[in-house]
Design an enzyme around this catalytic site. Structure first.
Site, PDB file in Angstrom:
ATOM      1  N   SER A  66       0.839  -1.198   0.000  1.00  0.00           N
ATOM      2  CA  SER A  66       0.000   0.000   0.000  1.00  0.00           C
ATOM      3  C   SER A  66       0.873   1.247   0.000  1.00  0.00           C
ATOM      4  O   SER A  66       2.093   1.162   0.119  1.00  0.00           O
ATOM      5  CB  SER A  66      -0.903   0.011   1.233  1.00  0.00           C
ATOM      6  OG  SER A  66      -0.144   0.387   2.362  1.00  0.00           O
ATOM      7  N   LYS A  67       0.227   2.392  -0.096  1.00  0.00           N
ATOM      8  CA  LYS A  67       0.926   3.691  -0.111  1.00  0.00           C
ATOM      9  C   LYS A  67       1.915   3.802   1.051  1.00  0.00           C
ATOM     10  O   LYS A  67       2.974   4.397   0.923  1.00  0.00           O
ATOM     11  CB  LYS A  67      -0.104   4.830   0.014  1.00  0.00           C
ATOM     12  CG  LYS A  67      -0.802   5.137  -1.286  1.00  0.00           C
ATOM     13  CD  LYS A  67      -0.270   6.444  -1.895  1.00  0.00           C
ATOM     14  CE  LYS A  67      -0.800   6.688  -3.285  1.00  0.00           C
ATOM     15  NZ  LYS A  67       0.138   6.381  -4.341  1.00  0.00           N
TER      16      LYS A  67
END
Ligand code: GLU
Length: 359
Positions: free
Chosen positions: A251-252
């Protein structure tokens, strides 16, 4: 049979590395098999799709060296094909209008929850009589179109990466919506994802669908659609997800998720492409770690793609990138470094401030 594969990104964000890795696998497979690699932009979600994301996807694929043979095709320009496909299913009696309102569907789900059942559409409008349909239409209700899914059906396919997979019809959530409610006089509205994908893959003669494992449930639904439309079912291969070091979906928070971010961090495109191909695939000589896409294409085989999630390893990517940077001729390295130095505030005059650099 000429192999035809595709990458089908949705332009709802910048080119994600998961999509880029799927593109790498498709490209390698097409090149190894002497086949075609097709680019299709799945931009039917009007609210979330944006032209700048489409541009970012095209730029990112080119930056990685993933040239496509056909396309880009845009789903937003192919509505007539989807409309005809929905109509074919209606004409065959394999799809029907469902007039349930949003409130009725909500009540149905709540009742199921209260009975501790998984929420699903209970197929209540599958066998309406013509009179009942006319009556609902007279009330001003607009139907969605649902495709009939047989609860008793077991859907089985030989996945080229994961082996034999099977799915029960009853676990697909009931008869599935393939087209939204129509507006004005239209019998039905915008076709939905699974219908559009199948219509396109049939029309484009796709022989192998290589995509992320998050699409496995869609594959079961899509196989039923191919059968209903009397089409040959393509071969499927579901690649593992890209995970972080803790084994969670990348994820980010893990640093970067789009190809653009990697480019901005200074990674060399060939190093990223090389690393992407190693994210899940092992070459026959497992000690070989540095190769171009063309070299990988000479050996690529879906049978050597792992089933388990591929862990993203920054240290390895850094190492690989360093190998590529060290192999660059000095002038080329300087050219590459200049924009980063300039962005960092160094004022460099193109010729004068580059000692020993001459063109
Ligand atoms: N548009 C889908 C996605 O971005 C891909 C669909 C497919 O490969 O079948 O996840």
């Amino acid at each position: 049979m000429t192999v035809r594969v595709r990458i089908a990104p949705s332009p709802t964000g910048n080119l994600h590395i998961g999509t880029a890795r799927t593109a790498v696998f498709n490209w390698l497979f097409a090149r190894r098999q002497g086949g075609q690699f097709i680019l299709r932009i799945e931009d039917t979600d009007v609210e979330r799709s944006r032209p700048e994301f489409t541009q970012n996807i095209l730029d990112g694929l080119q930056w990685l060296g993933l040239d496509w043979d056909e396309g880009p095709f845009f789903q937003s320009q192919r509505a007539e094909l989807y409309r005809q496909t929905v109509q074919t299913l209606l004409d065959k009696g394999l799809a029907y209008p469902c007039y349930c309102t949003a409130e009725e569907l909500q009540q149905m789900r709540e009742a199921q929850k209260a009975r501790k059942q998984a929420p699903r559409y209970d197929n209540r409008h599958r066998n309406l009589t013509d009179e009942q349909r006319t009556e609902f239409a007279a009330q001003g209700r607009k139907p969605v179109i649902r495709f009939i899914i047989d609860d008793e059906r077991e859907i089985v396919w030989d996945d080229q990466i994961r082996g034999r997979l099977s799915w029960q019809g009853r676990d697909l959530g009931g008869d599935m919506v393939i087209a939204r409610r129509g507006e004005g006089d239209a019998d039905f509205g915008v076709p939905l994802y699974n219908l559009a994908v199948v219509a396109d893959d049939m029309d484009m003669g796709i022989t192998h669908v290589i995509r992320g494992e998050d699409h496995i449930a869609n594959t079961a639904k899509q196989i039923l659609l191919y059968e209903a439309l009397g089409a040959a079912v393509p071969i499927f291969a579901h690649s593992p997800l890209i995970l972080n070091q803790k084994g969670q979906k990348l994820s980010k928070r893990d640093g970067a998720t789009s190809v653009k971010e990697f480019a901005e961090m200074g990674f060399w495109p060939a190093a990223i492409a090389n690393y992407m191909s190693l994210l899940g695939w092992t070459p026959p000589d497992a000690t070989q770690e540095i190769f171009t896409l063309d070299e990988a294409a000479q050996q690529f085989d879906l049978g050597r793609v792992n089933k388990a999630g591929a862990r993203f390893d920054w240290a390895k990517l850094d190492w690989l990138n360093g190998q590529y940077l060290r192999a660059l001729p000095t002038e080329e390295l300087l050219d590459q470094l200049l924009p980063y130095w300039q962005a960092a505030g160094y004022e460099l005059d193109a010729a004068g401030d580059r000692p020993g650099y001459c063109k």
